[in-house]
Design a protein around this motif. Sequence first.
Motif, PDB file in Angstrom:
ATOM      1  N   PHE B 170      -4.160  -3.786   8.828  1.00  0.00           N
ATOM      2  CA  PHE B 170      -5.049  -3.030   8.100  1.00  0.00           C
ATOM      3  C   PHE B 170      -5.129  -4.064   6.610  1.00  0.00           C
ATOM      4  O   PHE B 170      -4.061  -4.837   6.661  1.00  0.00           O
ATOM      5  N   LYS B 171      -5.945  -4.023   5.813  1.00  0.00           N
ATOM      6  CA  LYS B 171      -6.069  -5.027   4.578  1.00  0.00           C
ATOM      7  C   LYS B 171      -6.800  -4.131   3.800  1.00  0.00           C
ATOM      8  O   LYS B 171      -7.815  -3.715   3.948  1.00  0.00           O
ATOM      9  N   GLY B 172      -5.862  -3.737   2.622  1.00  0.00           N
ATOM     10  CA  GLY B 172      -6.495  -2.799   1.375  1.00  0.00           C
ATOM     11  C   GLY B 172      -7.091  -3.513   0.469  1.00  0.00           C
ATOM     12  O   GLY B 172      -6.443  -4.761   0.056  1.00  0.00           O
ATOM     13  N   SER B 173      -8.027  -3.260  -0.476  1.00  0.00           N
ATOM     14  CA  SER B 173      -8.506  -3.987  -1.453  1.00  0.00           C
ATOM     15  C   SER B 173      -9.028  -2.783  -2.516  1.00  0.00           C
ATOM     16  O   SER B 173      -9.607  -1.765  -1.900  1.00  0.00           O
ATOM     17  N   VAL B 174      -8.877  -3.066  -3.785  1.00  0.00           N
ATOM     18  CA  VAL B 174      -9.606  -2.225  -4.807  1.00  0.00           C
ATOM     19  C   VAL B 174     -10.444  -2.980  -5.519  1.00  0.00           C
ATOM     20  O   VAL B 174     -10.022  -4.141  -6.105  1.00  0.00           O
ATOM     21  N   VAL B 217     -10.308   5.317   0.799  1.00  0.00           N
ATOM     22  CA  VAL B 217      -9.378   6.498   0.138  1.00  0.00           C
ATOM     23  C   VAL B 217      -9.035   6.410  -1.384  1.00  0.00           C
ATOM     24  O   VAL B 217      -9.490   5.177  -2.060  1.00  0.00           O
ATOM     25  N   THR B 218      -8.911   7.396  -1.985  1.00  0.00           N
ATOM     26  CA  THR B 218      -8.350   7.382  -3.327  1.00  0.00           C
ATOM     27  C   THR B 218      -6.953   7.536  -3.537  1.00  0.00           C
ATOM     28  O   THR B 218      -6.519   8.406  -3.038  1.00  0.00           O
ATOM     29  N   ALA B 229      -2.825   3.831  -9.063  1.00  0.00           N
ATOM     30  CA  ALA B 229      -2.544   5.263  -9.007  1.00  0.00           C
ATOM     31  C   ALA B 229      -4.044   5.821  -9.556  1.00  0.00           C
ATOM     32  O   ALA B 229      -4.583   5.260 -10.522  1.00  0.00           O
ATOM     33  N   GLY B 230      -4.614   6.516  -8.822  1.00  0.00           N
ATOM     34  CA  GLY B 230      -6.163   7.098  -9.112  1.00  0.00           C
ATOM     35  C   GLY B 230      -7.239   6.071  -8.841  1.00  0.00           C
ATOM     36  O   GLY B 230      -8.251   6.651  -9.043  1.00  0.00           O
ATOM     37  N   LYS B 231      -6.792   4.993  -8.471  1.00  0.00           N
ATOM     38  CA  LYS B 231      -8.160   4.310  -7.805  1.00  0.00           C
ATOM     39  C   LYS B 231      -8.537   4.432  -6.642  1.00  0.00           C
ATOM     40  O   LYS B 231      -7.756   5.014  -5.816  1.00  0.00           O
ATOM     41  N   ASP B 232      -9.933   4.108  -6.520  1.00  0.00           N
ATOM     42  CA  ASP B 232     -10.391   3.993  -5.072  1.00  0.00           C
ATOM     43  C   ASP B 232      -9.923   2.645  -4.482  1.00  0.00           C
ATOM     44  O   ASP B 232     -10.222   1.824  -4.978  1.00  0.00           O
TER      45      ASP B 232
END
Lengths: 107, 472
Positions: B170-174, B217-218, B229-232
């Motif tokens: 998995f690779k996550g990004s905001v 996810v948030t 915190a609180g970011k999508d």
Amino acid sequence: MSWKFLNKKPLSNERKYQVILAPVITEKATMGSEHNQVTFKVAADATKPEIKAAVEGLFDVKVEGVNTLNTKGKVKRFRGRLGQRSGYKKAVVRLAEGQSIDVTTGL
Amino acid sequence: MQISEIKNEGLSREYSVTISAADIDKRIDGRLQEVGSTIKIPGFRPGKVPMAILRQRFSKSVMGEVLEAAVNESSQEVLRQNELRPAMQPKIEIDSFDEGKDLIYKMGVECMPEIKEMDFGKIELTRLKAKVDDKEIEEAVERIAKDFRKSEPIAKARKMKSGDVAVIDFKGSVDGVEFPGGAGEGHHLELGSNSFIPGFEEQLVGAKAGDDLDVKVTFPAEYHSEDLAGKDAVFAVSVKETREYVDQEINDEFAKSLGLEDLDQLKGQVRERMENDYNQVSRTRLKRELLDALHEGHEFDVPAGMVEQEFEQIWKQFEQARDAGQLDESETSKGEDELKAEYREIAERRVALGLLLSELGTKNNIQVTQDDLNRAMVQEAQKYPGQEAQVFEFYQKNPEALANLQAPIFEEKVVDFLLEMAKISDTEVSVEELMKDPDEEDAPAPKAKKTKAKKAASKKAAAKKTAAKKAD
């Protein structure tokens, strides 16, 4: 004879305090207490009659006799230099029979 | 020295003691002589200082010392003459003293109560015995098996459901930017285990091996990283493999994998452990019953001072707990006075039992031997694996800590001694019954529990105290 011995004027109170400097409290001095003797450091220029008058005046005792001696200061070497410690005059005062001075209480 | 009794009530006594001025002077002179032989005063050789000068210079400082010694000695004398056994340090109050005058002081003592031993043979106790039945062992073994279960690839490709394990990259990004720690490869994630951010696992349900999907996810508002915190966030997830848990079969094979010979041995060990546990509980219950019996069987006054001390201690603990907000409902609902009364009762019981046990111990010549201490020390050391040497060293260097160890051992030994004499009948009970709190039947449960817990913890303290007192 110097002028001091001719001076018959009574000792002033101020002079009495100047003459008697401090009691000498040592083993040797306490030995004298057995013979009714008390030892003081006195001014270097004080005479026996002066000391007698001063002790009688300040401590309210009768003095039988006074012996004095000059203690010379030692020559001491400090950092290679010679130095002279100051000396002082001591007076051994013999009190009349039955009288005493508590040297430890001070004046 | 003159001693007169002022008060004689129950266990507390009060005496007025007068020491004459001459006596004190004599003591001071004696002490001065001692001091004089070593002290250095200019103008005198050591040891040659005349008494008059010593007295004038040092009598003040020697005075305090002498007074203390005089008071100590005379108070000991009082105790001896009146054949008192003090329960605590006597309270001493100096009434009047001046140089050259008599020393008068008041001394308050609390005596140890006379304890009449009851006939221990009359104590009747029931030892509760719980049998470990096979079903329980089966259950325990199953639990162990579950802890050791393995996951295996799902043979037939199917959609994943909760409880399966997904092996994912998995690779996550905001906002399109990758963030540190947001990527991973070959991660084993059990769906439904809630080890990831809420919502993540749910979105994987239904995926198949080889699927690529975006998980949106948030981050929760109270996420530990403030930036996130609180970011999508969007996670690009590719499911590499899907696995499912296979139940571990309970057989000899499994036992071997745990390093044992066969299944029977495993069961045997489980049984042993459970029996040990039950025995311990049963012993605690038995001990409690014994203590109750002792408490009832003995009637004696308890020194008020000791109770007060014990109470203070409990109260302090209570206050700490209150400040930390760890109070039971039953405690918060009560008024302070009510609680105090309750705790005072507990304190009284503790002190009484502590006194009783230590008294019985000394009367029957029960001693804690070095062997016992060593054993306790080893036990203590085993609690800190890897630091055994330090633990031993600690106990060698701190005799007080060792004394702390001693108290519980002493208590146990006395209890053993009493149990030997008491009549004990065995009763078989079920496990639930064994584990049940005996107070629950007749008293509100939480209160009783609390009392019991505290009692258990602090009887030791009381015994310790008395034991320590005996030591000095």
